[in-house]
Design an enzyme around this catalytic site. Structure first.
Site, PDB file in Angstrom:
ATOM      1  N   ASP A 124       0.831  -1.201   0.000  1.00 34.21           N
ATOM      2  CA  ASP A 124       0.000   0.000   0.000  1.00 34.21           C
ATOM      3  C   ASP A 124       0.867   1.252   0.000  1.00 34.21           C
ATOM      4  OD1 ASP A 124      -2.053   1.827   0.282  1.00 34.21           O
ATOM      5  OD2 ASP A 124      -2.308   1.468   2.430  1.00 34.21           O
ATOM      6  N   ASP A 330      -2.074   5.524  -5.451  1.00 38.77           N
ATOM      7  CA  ASP A 330      -2.278   4.660  -4.291  1.00 38.77           C
ATOM      8  C   ASP A 330      -2.492   3.210  -4.713  1.00 38.77           C
ATOM      9  OD1 ASP A 330      -2.837   3.597  -1.828  1.00 38.77           O
ATOM     10  OD2 ASP A 330      -4.792   4.526  -1.616  1.00 38.77           O
TER      11      ASP A 330
END
Length: 492
Positions: A124, A330
């Site tokens: 992430d 992201d």
């Protein structure tokens, strides 16, 4: 910092210990017979254990023998004189896999502790902390993962690792995190809260070794001491489908794994990820990309640094749209989200150029513009974002497709309406190698072929360049960055 190369390991394993009596005192001196990596003794040891390959080693005194030695010297000298360390990846390999039953996130295998325990963690870039389920009183269980019944959740325990140490409240690290805890022996707490479905992780900070591998010809194992979260209590999506076995934050803060590796001198302050449309990708720490990549600078808020870039235009098919907005890149978000008016401008331009019949989807699917695919190949408009540097950011797979009836497919423009943030998620990164260069503070990208399946069996992937995903009911939108409290309080 410890490096263990294969030739050195072979040398150590083939050393023979001999004892020589000391003079007068009767003490024993421990000596070692050292054997050259191409010596007959090492060759015999290698063959006798069934490893094979020794028959191909060069004979002593031949041109090939000296060439092999010279090549080994050049490799060693080149590594020692290099201005930057070699790229690293996880000791289990650099392959990442997007798992549809686990929230469409990319996962990698990591090994932590002594003896090493292996975990399947989500990757992430939208958050910073690396945490593992640990001494749990509120973690995901295997039985809760109904869509992946064979998946076993591993648990980390500081007591099971001889190299684990708790991070106390009075440590410099804990004081920098401003946790508010006190006491010499008290453990340093953390809590991270994500926007997605009231999702959070909390526990204490620990320090332990994490194993990496150099991505050069020597393929050395590297042990790096990492501070991470011993996640005792998880909530929301972590109890079901998102990162049930841990999450590795790749953000810009000092607590992230890329930051720790670079500050300790293991790698350059950069890393890359690539995303194949067959769900296979790669990750490399220290990778600065290539000279032929496109680039754009990060738009960094110094108080809350994130991988934000500026977009100054969008091209949908033959329709150009003026724009001026910032978006977070992201990998922890499965799809792409734009807020108004960007969302409507982009999606309506796409809709106006689609000739297929519109399709009404299940309300759980967060996409507004969906269509029934025509027989044969549908003419899907292309999408390109123009970054502030002027470089085009190509969206190779702007749609997802899924079966609706026998021999019938539907597809959706895979952009959803955002609440507060513009987020470029995994689907817009597919087909690209993306470089997060934190030294030059730029995002780099280029189109790549990332897997043997993609290279050898292109016919399996179709000719209409659709990202085919069989949607198992509810689509998770991944881990969207949100307000963090406690040890690493951040706001977007």
């Amino acid at each position: 910092m410890r490096f263990l190369s294969f030739p050195l390991l072979l040398l150590l394993l083939s050393a023979v210990a001999v004892f020589i009596a000391g003079d007068g005192a009767g003490a024993a001196i421990l000596g070692l017979d050292l054997h050259h990596r191409f010596s007959p003794t090492v060759r015999h040891w290698f063959d006798s254990r069934g490893f094979g390959g020794a028959s191909g080693w060069p004979e002593n005194g031949t041109a090939e023998y000296y060439a092999a030695l010279a090549a080994h010297d050049r490799a060693l000298h080149g590594r020692s004189l290099s201005s930057s360390p070699p790229d690293l990846t996880f000791s289990e390999g650099n392959v990442t896999i997007r798992i549809t039953s686990l929230s469409f996130l990319h996962y990698a295998m990591v090994t932590v502790g002594t003896p090493g325990a292996t975990f399947l963690v989500a990757l992430d870039t939208g958050s910073d902390l690396f945490w593992l389920p640990c001494d749990c009183y509120g973690c995901a269980s295997s039985s809760s993962l109904n869509s992946m019944p064979d998946f076993q959740v591993s648990l980390y325990s500081p007591n099971a690792s001889v190299t684990s140490h708790a991070v106390p409240c009075n440590s410099n690290f804990c004081e920098q995190q401003k946790t508010g805890c006190s006491g010499v022996t008290s453990s340093c707490p953390y809590k991270v809260v994500y926007v997605s479905n009231d999702t959070s992780s909390s526990g204490i900070f620990v320090e332990d070794v994490m194993f990496f591998r150099t991505e050069d010809t020597q393929s050395e194992i590297v042990e790096a001491r990492i501070i991470f979260g011993c996640g005792q209590d998880q909530t929301g999506a972590f109890l079901e489908h998102a990162a049930p076995n841990g999450l590795l934050g790749l953000g810009m803060e000092k607590v992230s794994v890329p930051s720790i590796l670079s500050s300790a001198g293991f790698t350059s302050n950069s890393f890359s990820m690539c995303f194949g449309h067959d769900d296979i990708g790669r990750i490399s720490f220290g990778d600065k990309g290539s000279l032929d990549q496109d680039e754009t600078p990060f738009n960094v808020d110094q108080l809350h640094p994130k991988y934000n870039i500026n977009i100054i235009g969008m091209l949908v098919g033959n329709s150009a749209i003026d724009a001026d907005f910032s978006a977070l890149v992201d990998t922890g978000t499965s799809f792409t989200y734009f807020i108004e008016p960007i969302y409507s401008q982009l999606s309506k331009a796409f809709h106006e150029q689609v000739q297929d019949k519109q399709y009404t989807t299940d309300s759980k699917i967060p996409f507004e513009y969906c269509y029934i695919m025509s027989s044969g190949t549908s003419n899907v408009p292309t999408v390109t974002l123009t970054t502030s540097s002027g470089s085009p950011f190509p969206v190779n797979y702007p749609i997802i497709a899924f079966p609706v009836q026998a021999n019938e497919l539907a597809y959706c423009f895979a952009v959803a309406k955002g609440d507060k943030l513009n987020i470029i998620g995994q689907n817009f990164l597919t087909g690209l190698q993306v470089v997060f260069d934190r030294e030059r503070m730029i995002l780099g990208w280029k189109k790549v072929m990332m897997s043997k399946i993609q290279a050898l069996f292109p016919q399996l992937l179709g000719t209409h360049h659709l990202l085919i995903l069989v949607l198992p009911g509810l689509i998770s939108t991944g881990l969207r960055p949100g307000r963090r409290r406690g040890a690493i309080t951040k706001s977007p």
